[in-house]
Design a protein around this motif. Sequence first.
Motif, PDB file in Angstrom:
ATOM      1  N   ALA A   1       0.955  11.240   6.370  1.00  0.00           N
ATOM      2  CA  ALA A   1       0.136  10.242   5.684  1.00  0.00           C
ATOM      3  C   ALA A   1       0.762   9.758   4.382  1.00  0.00           C
ATOM      4  CB  ALA A   1      -1.251  10.825   5.414  1.00  0.00           C
ATOM      5  N   GLU A   2       1.605  10.589   3.756  1.00  0.00           N
ATOM      6  CA  GLU A   2       2.249  10.166   2.502  1.00  0.00           C
ATOM      7  C   GLU A   2       3.198   8.986   2.696  1.00  0.00           C
ATOM      8  OE1 GLU A   2       4.863  13.382   4.285  1.00  0.00           O
ATOM      9  OE2 GLU A   2       2.710  13.068   3.989  1.00  0.00           O
ATOM     10  N   GLN A   3       3.599   8.731   3.956  1.00  0.00           N
ATOM     11  CA  GLN A   3       4.518   7.627   4.225  1.00  0.00           C
ATOM     12  C   GLN A   3       3.853   6.262   4.069  1.00  0.00           C
ATOM     13  OE1 GLN A   3       7.836   7.741   4.682  1.00  0.00           O
ATOM     14  NE2 GLN A   3       7.612   9.919   4.214  1.00  0.00           N
ATOM     15  N   ALA A   4       2.554   6.208   3.860  1.00  0.00           N
ATOM     16  CA  ALA A   4       1.881   4.922   3.664  1.00  0.00           C
ATOM     17  C   ALA A   4       2.486   4.141   2.505  1.00  0.00           C
ATOM     18  CB  ALA A   4       0.384   5.138   3.437  1.00  0.00           C
ATOM     19  N   SER A   5       2.967   4.834   1.486  1.00  0.00           N
ATOM     20  CA  SER A   5       3.627   4.147   0.371  1.00  0.00           C
ATOM     21  C   SER A   5       4.877   3.411   0.835  1.00  0.00           C
ATOM     22  CB  SER A   5       3.996   5.169  -0.721  1.00  0.00           C
ATOM     23  OG  SER A   5       4.814   4.576  -1.695  1.00  0.00           O
ATOM     24  N   ASN A   6       5.663   4.042   1.702  1.00  0.00           N
ATOM     25  CA  ASN A   6       6.854   3.379   2.246  1.00  0.00           C
ATOM     26  C   ASN A   6       6.482   2.235   3.184  1.00  0.00           C
ATOM     27  OD1 ASN A   6       8.895   4.866   0.950  1.00  0.00           O
ATOM     28  ND2 ASN A   6       8.752   6.520   2.448  1.00  0.00           N
ATOM     29  N   TRP A   7       5.392   2.387   3.934  1.00  0.00           N
ATOM     30  CA  TRP A   7       4.945   1.293   4.800  1.00  0.00           C
ATOM     31  C   TRP A   7       4.603   0.060   3.965  1.00  0.00           C
ATOM     32  CZ3 TRP A   7       0.861   4.765   7.712  1.00  0.00           C
ATOM     33  CH2 TRP A   7       1.552   5.751   8.425  1.00  0.00           C
ATOM     34  N   ASP A   8       3.916   0.276   2.843  1.00  0.00           N
ATOM     35  CA  ASP A   8       3.586  -0.847   1.967  1.00  0.00           C
ATOM     36  C   ASP A   8       4.843  -1.507   1.419  1.00  0.00           C
ATOM     37  OD1 ASP A   8       0.886  -0.437   2.338  1.00  0.00           O
ATOM     38  OD2 ASP A   8       0.592   0.649   0.459  1.00  0.00           O
ATOM     39  N   PHE A   9       5.819  -0.682   1.023  1.00  0.00           N
ATOM     40  CA  PHE A   9       7.065  -1.208   0.467  1.00  0.00           C
ATOM     41  C   PHE A   9       7.787  -2.084   1.479  1.00  0.00           C
ATOM     42  CE2 PHE A   9      11.672  -0.837   0.088  1.00  0.00           C
ATOM     43  CZ  PHE A   9      11.898  -1.222  -1.222  1.00  0.00           C
ATOM     44  N   MET A  10       7.929  -1.582   2.711  1.00  0.00           N
ATOM     45  CA  MET A  10       8.703  -2.350   3.696  1.00  0.00           C
ATOM     46  C   MET A  10       7.964  -3.613   4.120  1.00  0.00           C
ATOM     47  SD  MET A  10       8.466  -0.238   7.291  1.00  0.00           S
ATOM     48  CE  MET A  10       8.762   1.333   6.503  1.00  0.00           C
ATOM     49  N   LYS A  11       6.644  -3.544   4.217  1.00  0.00           N
ATOM     50  CA  LYS A  11       5.891  -4.745   4.576  1.00  0.00           C
ATOM     51  C   LYS A  11       6.065  -5.836   3.510  1.00  0.00           C
ATOM     52  CE  LYS A  11       1.737  -4.149   6.432  1.00  0.00           C
ATOM     53  NZ  LYS A  11       0.371  -3.547   6.650  1.00  0.00           N
ATOM     54  N   GLU A  12       6.072  -5.433   2.249  1.00  0.00           N
ATOM     55  CA  GLU A  12       6.290  -6.406   1.175  1.00  0.00           C
ATOM     56  C   GLU A  12       7.676  -7.025   1.260  1.00  0.00           C
ATOM     57  OE1 GLU A  12       6.361  -6.625  -3.721  1.00  0.00           O
ATOM     58  OE2 GLU A  12       5.895  -4.745  -2.710  1.00  0.00           O
ATOM     59  N   ARG A  13       8.702  -6.199   1.542  1.00  0.00           N
ATOM     60  CA  ARG A  13      10.066  -6.724   1.631  1.00  0.00           C
ATOM     61  C   ARG A  13      10.220  -7.647   2.845  1.00  0.00           C
ATOM     62  NH1 ARG A  13      11.831  -6.890  -2.952  1.00  0.00           N
ATOM     63  NH2 ARG A  13      13.567  -7.864  -1.847  1.00  0.00           N
ATOM     64  N   ILE A  14       9.674  -7.249   3.978  1.00  0.00           N
ATOM     65  CA  ILE A  14       9.848  -8.020   5.214  1.00  0.00           C
ATOM     66  C   ILE A  14       9.195  -9.383   5.097  1.00  0.00           C
ATOM     67  CG2 ILE A  14       9.170  -8.105   7.654  1.00  0.00           C
ATOM     68  CD1 ILE A  14       9.595  -5.019   7.660  1.00  0.00           C
ATOM     69  N   THR A  15       8.022  -9.453   4.490  1.00  0.00           N
ATOM     70  CA  THR A  15       7.330 -10.734   4.377  1.00  0.00           C
ATOM     71  C   THR A  15       8.067 -11.704   3.456  1.00  0.00           C
ATOM     72  OG1 THR A  15       5.921  -9.796   2.635  1.00  0.00           O
ATOM     73  CG2 THR A  15       5.061  -9.780   4.874  1.00  0.00           C
TER      74      THR A  15
END
Length: 285
Positions: free
Chosen positions: A100-114
């Motif tokens: 569950a701690e990986q949610a921070s990385n998910w947010d980071f990559m979604k911001e970069r990809i968009t």
Amino acid sequence: MIIKTQTPADWIDYELIDSGDGMKLERFGGWRVARPEPQALWRPSLERWDANATFLKKGGSDERGEWQLDSNMPQQWMVDYKGIKMRLGLTAFKHVGIFAEQASNWDFMKERITKMAAKPQILNLFAYTGGASVAAALAGAEVTHVDSVKQVVQWARENAELSGVQGIRWIVDDALKFVQREVRRGRKYSGIILDPPSYGRGPDGEKWILEENIRELLECCRTLLEPRNSFVILNLYSMGLSALLARSLMLSLFGKADHEEMGELYFEDNFGKNLPLGVFYRMVR
């Protein structure tokens, strides 16, 4: 930039309730799970943990054992993080199908990809049950998902289907062998996510030892990464490895970053105790 990254505030389906005595009590959706956590060196704050499922260690190992369940606890259930839907289950190795701690990385990559103009190619190595793969696909990327365990890749496919995403390239392979072949093919990726374990086995018995293999893997990833408008996320879980070590390793191979973040992924329990769960380094160029 040094960042200590704790649980996103909007992780509604996850909560670290308490921790201590080498254990942690978590809530995943509507179910409370108690399982080993060797870094919880302090005493728990609650006198009694009312868990629906408790992992009982066997043979002195934190990773092997069996679950003690109450009568209502299901074997499988689902959680949701911003449209990333994950089917959870109780495994024989204390895991439940999500970090569950990986949610921070998910947010980071979604911001970069968009922010990327074209539909980017993203490579997710040691991809487990696919949280990062689904996050990247939801943001509009074309994703290659690589894990060495066939059953885990099937689990990830189920999570992608639950989340309504298609078109992910599913690969059951040893991560190092795969990237070596991708280098020979001349492939390029705009983003690479690496979540390597301390120790593991490939589908044909290939041995993975982090300290021995990580540099060669990263050298291949350097060749695969687009030189501009790209990112890398590296997670390290081995106790004793630091974010500064991760940064030094990455910069020695990839060169100067236009933007970088490093630190610890951690949760704060309901009593203010911070539980570290790994280090990360993120770079953008």
